[in-house]
Design a protein around this motif. Structure first.
Motif, PDB file in Angstrom:
ATOM      1  N   MET A   1       0.846  -1.196   0.000  1.00  0.00           N
ATOM      2  CA  MET A   1       0.000   0.000   0.000  1.00  0.00           C
ATOM      3  C   MET A   1       0.879   1.242   0.000  1.00  0.00           C
ATOM      4  SD  MET A   1      -3.045   1.068   2.647  1.00  0.00           S
ATOM      5  CE  MET A   1      -1.963   1.276   4.054  1.00  0.00           C
ATOM      6  N   THR A   2       0.603   2.142  -0.896  1.00  0.00           N
ATOM      7  CA  THR A   2       1.391   3.362  -1.003  1.00  0.00           C
ATOM      8  C   THR A   2       0.984   4.362   0.071  1.00  0.00           C
ATOM      9  OG1 THR A   2       1.677   3.086  -3.373  1.00  0.00           O
ATOM     10  CG2 THR A   2       1.996   5.281  -2.498  1.00  0.00           C
ATOM     11  N   LYS A   3       1.959   4.894   0.766  1.00  0.00           N
ATOM     12  CA  LYS A   3       1.685   5.922   1.754  1.00  0.00           C
ATOM     13  C   LYS A   3       1.375   7.241   1.046  1.00  0.00           C
ATOM     14  CE  LYS A   3       4.848   3.818   5.097  1.00  0.00           C
ATOM     15  NZ  LYS A   3       6.075   4.005   5.903  1.00  0.00           N
ATOM     16  N   GLU A   4       0.625   8.112   1.764  1.00  0.00           N
ATOM     17  CA  GLU A   4       0.314   9.408   1.179  1.00  0.00           C
ATOM     18  C   GLU A   4       1.576  10.257   0.992  1.00  0.00           C
ATOM     19  OE1 GLU A   4      -3.138   7.583   1.558  1.00  0.00           O
ATOM     20  OE2 GLU A   4      -1.956   7.941   3.369  1.00  0.00           O
ATOM     21  N   ILE A   5       2.554  10.112   1.887  1.00  0.00           N
ATOM     22  CA  ILE A   5       3.829  10.811   1.742  1.00  0.00           C
ATOM     23  C   ILE A   5       4.819   9.846   1.127  1.00  0.00           C
ATOM     24  CG2 ILE A   5       5.680  12.035   2.917  1.00  0.00           C
ATOM     25  CD1 ILE A   5       2.972  13.484   2.887  1.00  0.00           C
ATOM     26  N   GLN A   6       5.325  10.198  -0.042  1.00  0.00           N
ATOM     27  CA  GLN A   6       6.195   9.311  -0.808  1.00  0.00           C
ATOM     28  C   GLN A   6       7.555   9.960  -1.014  1.00  0.00           C
ATOM     29  OE1 GLN A   6       4.132   8.402  -4.514  1.00  0.00           O
ATOM     30  NE2 GLN A   6       2.180   8.686  -3.458  1.00  0.00           N
ATOM     31  N   SER A   7       8.584   9.157  -0.932  1.00  0.00           N
ATOM     32  CA  SER A   7       9.938   9.617  -1.214  1.00  0.00           C
ATOM     33  C   SER A   7      10.470   8.840  -2.408  1.00  0.00           C
ATOM     34  CB  SER A   7      10.848   9.412   0.002  1.00  0.00           C
ATOM     35  OG  SER A   7      12.182   9.813  -0.291  1.00  0.00           O
ATOM     36  N   THR A 249      -5.927   9.303  -3.862  1.00  0.00           N
ATOM     37  CA  THR A 249      -6.348   7.952  -3.492  1.00  0.00           C
ATOM     38  C   THR A 249      -7.867   7.866  -3.459  1.00  0.00           C
ATOM     39  OG1 THR A 249      -6.228   8.512  -1.131  1.00  0.00           O
ATOM     40  CG2 THR A 249      -4.301   7.443  -2.118  1.00  0.00           C
ATOM     41  N   SER A 250      -8.350   6.627  -3.621  1.00  0.00           N
ATOM     42  CA  SER A 250      -9.775   6.340  -3.482  1.00  0.00           C
ATOM     43  C   SER A 250      -9.937   5.065  -2.671  1.00  0.00           C
ATOM     44  CB  SER A 250     -10.440   6.171  -4.850  1.00  0.00           C
ATOM     45  OG  SER A 250     -11.785   5.762  -4.698  1.00  0.00           O
ATOM     46  N   THR A 251     -10.769   5.114  -1.637  1.00  0.00           N
ATOM     47  CA  THR A 251     -11.054   3.936  -0.818  1.00  0.00           C
ATOM     48  C   THR A 251     -12.411   3.327  -1.142  1.00  0.00           C
ATOM     49  OG1 THR A 251     -11.969   5.336   0.939  1.00  0.00           O
ATOM     50  CG2 THR A 251      -9.622   4.774   1.083  1.00  0.00           C
ATOM     51  N   ASP A 252     -13.139   3.907  -2.091  1.00  0.00           N
ATOM     52  CA  ASP A 252     -14.476   3.404  -2.442  1.00  0.00           C
ATOM     53  C   ASP A 252     -14.564   3.040  -3.921  1.00  0.00           C
ATOM     54  OD1 ASP A 252     -14.400   5.927  -3.505  1.00  0.00           O
ATOM     55  OD2 ASP A 252     -16.178   6.665  -2.476  1.00  0.00           O
ATOM     56  N   ASP A 253     -13.475   2.407  -4.416  1.00  0.00           N
ATOM     57  CA  ASP A 253     -13.452   1.882  -5.783  1.00  0.00           C
ATOM     58  C   ASP A 253     -13.601   2.964  -6.845  1.00  0.00           C
ATOM     59  OD1 ASP A 253     -13.055  -0.344  -7.449  1.00  0.00           O
ATOM     60  OD2 ASP A 253     -15.196  -0.540  -7.837  1.00  0.00           O
ATOM     61  N   GLY A 254     -13.051   4.141  -6.542  1.00  0.00           N
ATOM     62  CA  GLY A 254     -13.031   5.198  -7.538  1.00  0.00           C
ATOM     63  C   GLY A 254     -14.266   6.062  -7.581  1.00  0.00           C
ATOM     64  N   ARG A 255     -15.205   5.837  -6.688  1.00  0.00           N
ATOM     65  CA  ARG A 255     -16.392   6.694  -6.692  1.00  0.00           C
ATOM     66  C   ARG A 255     -16.057   8.115  -6.227  1.00  0.00           C
ATOM     67  NH1 ARG A 255     -18.473   1.727  -5.072  1.00  0.00           N
ATOM     68  NH2 ARG A 255     -18.192   2.205  -2.861  1.00  0.00           N
ATOM     69  N   SER A 256     -15.065   8.216  -5.361  1.00  0.00           N
ATOM     70  CA  SER A 256     -14.578   9.535  -4.944  1.00  0.00           C
ATOM     71  C   SER A 256     -13.075   9.455  -4.727  1.00  0.00           C
ATOM     72  CB  SER A 256     -15.277   9.997  -3.652  1.00  0.00           C
ATOM     73  OG  SER A 256     -15.007   9.098  -2.590  1.00  0.00           O
ATOM     74  N   TRP A 257     -12.421  10.570  -4.915  1.00  0.00           N
ATOM     75  CA  TRP A 257     -10.966  10.637  -4.813  1.00  0.00           C
ATOM     76  C   TRP A 257     -10.567  11.749  -3.851  1.00  0.00           C
ATOM     77  CZ3 TRP A 257      -7.563   7.337  -7.313  1.00  0.00           C
ATOM     78  CH2 TRP A 257      -8.123   6.492  -8.288  1.00  0.00           C
ATOM     79  N   ILE A 258      -9.466  11.510  -3.138  1.00  0.00           N
ATOM     80  CA  ILE A 258      -8.884  12.514  -2.262  1.00  0.00           C
ATOM     81  C   ILE A 258      -7.499  12.876  -2.786  1.00  0.00           C
ATOM     82  CG2 ILE A 258      -8.089  13.037   0.081  1.00  0.00           C
ATOM     83  CD1 ILE A 258     -10.093  10.963   1.103  1.00  0.00           C
ATOM     84  N   ARG A 259      -7.316  14.149  -3.083  1.00  0.00           N
ATOM     85  CA  ARG A 259      -5.999  14.616  -3.510  1.00  0.00           C
ATOM     86  C   ARG A 259      -5.081  14.769  -2.303  1.00  0.00           C
ATOM     87  NH1 ARG A 259      -6.073  19.188  -8.193  1.00  0.00           N
ATOM     88  NH2 ARG A 259      -3.958  19.316  -7.385  1.00  0.00           N
ATOM     89  N   HIS A 260      -3.824  14.394  -2.499  1.00  0.00           N
ATOM     90  CA  HIS A 260      -2.802  14.559  -1.472  1.00  0.00           C
ATOM     91  C   HIS A 260      -1.702  15.437  -2.059  1.00  0.00           C
ATOM     92  CE1 HIS A 260      -4.791  11.371   0.829  1.00  0.00           C
ATOM     93  NE2 HIS A 260      -4.819  10.661  -0.287  1.00  0.00           N
ATOM     94  N   ASP A 261      -2.008  16.707  -2.254  1.00  0.00           N
ATOM     95  CA  ASP A 261      -1.025  17.624  -2.821  1.00  0.00           C
ATOM     96  C   ASP A 261       0.164  17.740  -1.870  1.00  0.00           C
ATOM     97  OD1 ASP A 261      -2.829  17.931  -4.826  1.00  0.00           O
ATOM     98  OD2 ASP A 261      -3.354  20.001  -4.394  1.00  0.00           O
ATOM     99  N   GLY A 262       1.333  17.718  -2.448  1.00  0.00           N
ATOM    100  CA  GLY A 262       2.548  17.775  -1.638  1.00  0.00           C
ATOM    101  C   GLY A 262       3.011  16.418  -1.153  1.00  0.00           C
ATOM    102  N   ALA A 263       2.334  15.335  -1.561  1.00  0.00           N
ATOM    103  CA  ALA A 263       2.708  14.005  -1.087  1.00  0.00           C
ATOM    104  C   ALA A 263       3.991  13.489  -1.720  1.00  0.00           C
ATOM    105  CB  ALA A 263       1.581  13.014  -1.361  1.00  0.00           C
ATOM    106  N   ILE A 264       4.298  13.972  -2.918  1.00  0.00           N
ATOM    107  CA  ILE A 264       5.457  13.455  -3.646  1.00  0.00           C
ATOM    108  C   ILE A 264       6.684  14.291  -3.322  1.00  0.00           C
ATOM    109  CG2 ILE A 264       6.444  13.066  -5.935  1.00  0.00           C
ATOM    110  CD1 ILE A 264       3.627  12.447  -6.910  1.00  0.00           C
ATOM    111  N   SER A 265       7.711  13.621  -2.808  1.00  0.00           N
ATOM    112  CA  SER A 265       8.977  14.286  -2.511  1.00  0.00           C
ATOM    113  C   SER A 265      10.112  13.510  -3.169  1.00  0.00           C
ATOM    114  CB  SER A 265       9.202  14.377  -0.997  1.00  0.00           C
ATOM    115  OG  SER A 265       9.320  13.081  -0.435  1.00  0.00           O
TER     116      SER A 265
END
Length: 311
Positions: A1-7, A249-265
């Motif tokens: 599982m990919t973490k919201e904060i990624q390096s 990410t989406s936890t409901d099979d793509g029905r809704s998405w949450i952006r994690h801006d700034g997650a990629i480092s």
């Protein structure tokens, strides 16, 4: 599982444009990975000739941990622009590939240069039969997803996955064109299909613009992975004055998405080819590692590189 904060650790440029006086004059854009049964990875990407028309090229890469090397290619053109007046007359850019019944389906944006607007993109499907390897053939003269009531302007950057007996696509779509240049609003929408060939655009927006960032005017080139826990992860490009990368990410099979801006480092410093921009991500898993192909400065003018996710 990919973490919201990624390096992510940069592994370097894979290939830069190689002028050959024929089908390749500039760009190496939209790198797209396709894992092979023999453990190698084919990387498909878009190049442009002296007329700025886009076609498809491929290289084959050996990838072990932090080390990679090109073992074959580049070769091309594997798929070329359509006939005059067609929706893909000025260029074809493959951004997703899946295997079906022993063949490979390639989903691409076909583009044509305009006068009132800089370009118009529609989504097409091409196929590579085993007997025709390595070349692709378009499945039809008309786009698989073109203008409609839910997509009245321009659309492209398709990404396709198969879940059970359903094919799912996420793609970019214009909400409107501004008065000049690249003034626009461009979001990510979704479509579904029973066979991977005939598509229904739902009109639903998966990733909208960040209204808290007035400089952002486009999100595009989605890449979606189904994680082991069933969650969907999406990497995509966001465009302001310059391009950079984003994650949702989406936890409901793509029905809704949450952006994690700034997650990629980034775990290490940028290089000369990607020190200004990073864009058009393609994330894939290979031999126990997660990798990302991406474009650097000039969205393909400086080529594309590879990064590895640090755990």
């Amino acid at each position: 599982m990919t973490k919201e904060i990624q390096s992510w650790r940069r592994l370097g440029v894979v290939i830069a444009p190689q002028k050959n006086g024929h089908w390749w004059h500039s760009h190496a854009s939209y790198p797209t990975a396709f894992s092979r049964a023999d453990g190698l990875v084919d990387i498909y990407f878009s190049v442009r000739d002296v007329r700025n028309s886009g076609s498809l090229a491929k290289l084959t890469m050996e990838l072990v941990g932090n080390q990679f090397k090109i073992v074959n290619g580049p070769v091309g053109p594997l798929f070329s622009p359509g006939s005059r007046g067609a929706f893909d007359a000025d260029g074809v850019s493959v951004t997703s590939l899946i295997e079906k019944d022993g063949a490979i389906l390639a989903y691409y944006l076909g583009w044509s240069v305009g006068t009132s607007v800089p370009f118009t993109n529609f989504i097409g499907v091409a196929i590579r039969e085993e007997s025709r390897e390595p070349d692709f053939d378009r499945i039809g003269l008309a786009p698989a997803i073109g203008r409609s009531a839910v997509d009245p302007y321009s659309m492209g950057y398709p990404w396709v996955i198969r879940q059970d007996d359903v094919y799912r696509m996420w793609y970019g779509s214009h909400l409107f064109w501004g008065k000049q240049g690249v003034e626009m609003e461009h979001v990510i929408k979704e479509a579904v299909s029973d066979d991977g060939l005939n598509w229904t655009a739902t009109g639903k927006i998966a990733i909208s613009l960040n209204r808290d960032d007035p400089d952002e005017f486009a999100v595009s080139r989605p890449c979606v992975i189904v994680e082991a826990d069933g969650r969907l992860s999406m990497w995509f490009a966001r465009r302001r004055a310059k391009y950079d990368l984003a994650f949702a990410t989406s936890t409901d099979d793509g029905r809704s998405w949450i952006r994690h801006d700034g997650a990629i480092s980034w775990a290490n410093e940028a290089m000369a080819w990607d020190n200004d921009e990073q864009t058009y991500p393609c994330v894939f898993d290979h031999s126990g590692h997660r990798y990302m192909l991406y474009n650097g400065n000039g969205y393909g003018l400086s080529g594309f590189g590879l990064a590895i996710l640090e755990k």
